[in-house]
Design an enzyme around this catalytic site. Sequence first.
Site: not given
Length: 315
Positions: A139, A142-143
């Site tokens: 992701c 997200c990261d």
Amino acid sequence: MEKTTPEKVQLLIIGSGPAGYTAAIYAARANLKPVLYQGIQPGGQLTITTEVENYPGFPDGVQGPELMVHFEKQAQRMGADLRYGLATAVDFSKHPFQVTIDEEKQVEADAVIIATGASAKWLGLESEQRLNGYGVSACAVCDGFFFRGKEVAIVGAGDTAAEEALYLSKLCSTVHMIVRRDEMRASRIMQDRVKATPNIKIYWNSVTDEILGEKSVDAVRIHNTQTDEKIEIPVKGFFVAIGHQPNSDIFKGQLDMDEAGYLKTVPGSAKTNIEGVFASGDVQDKIYRQAVTAAGSGCMAALDAERFLSEKGLH
Ligand code: NDP
């Protein structure tokens, strides 16, 4: 774990993406008093994406997480009972249907709508598993933040990979995009955007052999399937964006599914092979997989469930 006394509900919805929430909105408005368990990722896959440009009704686009908050609030306002919890087992062999939540709580339902969605696929390398969370991610949204100013690699060539590569290109110094064929599956507009981005470097006909690093990612080793040339690219992050698999494990042996695990529904309906159990969204759709089609199929599931409950005199 000890089982509790079952709670009886009229309509149980499993999952909280566009399909689950839309089913809840329709079912609540039809006074079916739906109870919805949100699962492991409340809001579903759109909560880990950025801008959604193609959901109708938002002429300027909308952020995925924000869109799902709208869905949730609307379902709540209609009176749906939204709860945290993951369905961990089902028994559809008897009616009312039995569903276990978090391996403990028992729910009995006259009708069930499955909207459990799909999850990211992995390459299956040992190093990918070992370094997951230590530089390996599925992701970017997200990261990606952790790799600001650094070099990263992304594997995949669909719309997700293209979207994530573009996202990463705004944060990272270079994005190395590893594509296994000599063309991309992504839509033309996304391909063009990727190709026009100076800090995205595409490696065609290339597969990942290993992700290198002891405690965190240091590099990725790839080879060209045409020339057999092997190279190591120094990267700090490795993103996997190779598609998804349906979240249908708990239904195995009870509901008809295809070889990839997508639930089968009767065309033009949300009906599964068990009367009173309906499926909607990505868990039963390997073709369209859009938020808007998931929402549409959630609506179909709620209408089918209402008809079923009325016909059986359960509503
Ligand atoms: P897709 O299935 O469309 O693409 C998966 C990609 O990963 C393909 O390029 C595939 O390669 C590659 N791949 C699969 N397995 C491997 C592997 N083991 N090693 C290397 N590469 C691999 O998945 P997406 O998640 O990208 O998209 C799913 C759906 O969602 C699509 O319909 C897409 O259009 C849609 N979508 C739409 C968006 C939008 O409209 N904004 C955004 C994101 C997704 P190959 O091509 O060789 O099979």
